[in-house]
Scaffold this active site. Sequence first.
Site, PDB file in Angstrom:
ATOM      1  CB  CYS A 133      -0.909   0.002   1.228  1.00  0.00           C
ATOM      2  SG  CYS A 133      -1.959   1.470   1.338  1.00  0.00           S
ATOM      3  N   PRO A 134       0.780   2.084  -1.035  1.00  0.00           N
ATOM      4  CG  PRO A 134       0.014   3.291  -2.876  1.00  0.00           C
ATOM      5  CD  PRO A 134      -0.035   1.936  -2.260  1.00  0.00           C
TER       6      PRO A 134
END
Length: 277
Positions: A133-134
Amino acid sequence: MVFIRDPCGIVCLIFTYGAVIYADYVVMRWIILTTMPLSIWAPFHVVLFNTIVFLLGMSHLKAVFSDPGIVPLPANRLDFSDLHTTNNGTKQISGNGHGSEWTVCTRCETYRPPRAHHCRICKRCIRRMDHHCPWINNCVGERNQKYFLQFLVYVGILSLYSIGLILGSWVSPCTECSQNVIDSQLRMIHSVILLLESALFGLFVTAIMVDQLHAILYDETAVEAIQQKGAYRPNRRKYQLLADVFGRGHPALWLLPCASLNHAARYHDTPLLSHDV
């Protein structure tokens, strides 16, 4: 503590904290102090809103800097020449039962336990990896999924709270407050921007939260869903699946961004290199 030097993730971190700080600024400066300066509810909203912001920040920092479940690398180079390679770039360990689920990552050159997968951004294998997840600049895995879910919950609560305060200030405007035209216009501009931000973030995190809860309750990570593996433990109770993520403590404590001793100890239940191969 881990920190991934990924440009996209770092930009997302800056954007996330910028959005939260802006929301806190608008609510404090342009809604509470401007529209309810004499109300007995003002101190209550200040304390409650900032408490949610604090819990959001703590859970996010935990998700960002916690080890998601990195599979340790061996001290010495291992010989995998007698193992057969599968289509996804891994090597299967021969054996029966759970032993057959252990694999060898050809990138990390190490054994990895069941449900572990290689992340091309983290460049390591992650135990029970769901996805990278960025927004937390990290993988969502066995050790930090709890904090990731807490972050989503608090963002959702903060979004609803902000929308409620904004709509309340419009429905019941303060008649005794300053009627300065410039201040009124600035308050309206900031309120509209925050309303849009809260609605977008609220819908976004709700969708991710539903997906994460589905993955937990049906015991199938996003990677496993793509591979169509099905539930890993189909007969396990839903409460037990949730407890595997949030810890064995009381459910009322599940939203606190801290790890219980039982929860921390569970990560070391399965020895990484105890197989006969």
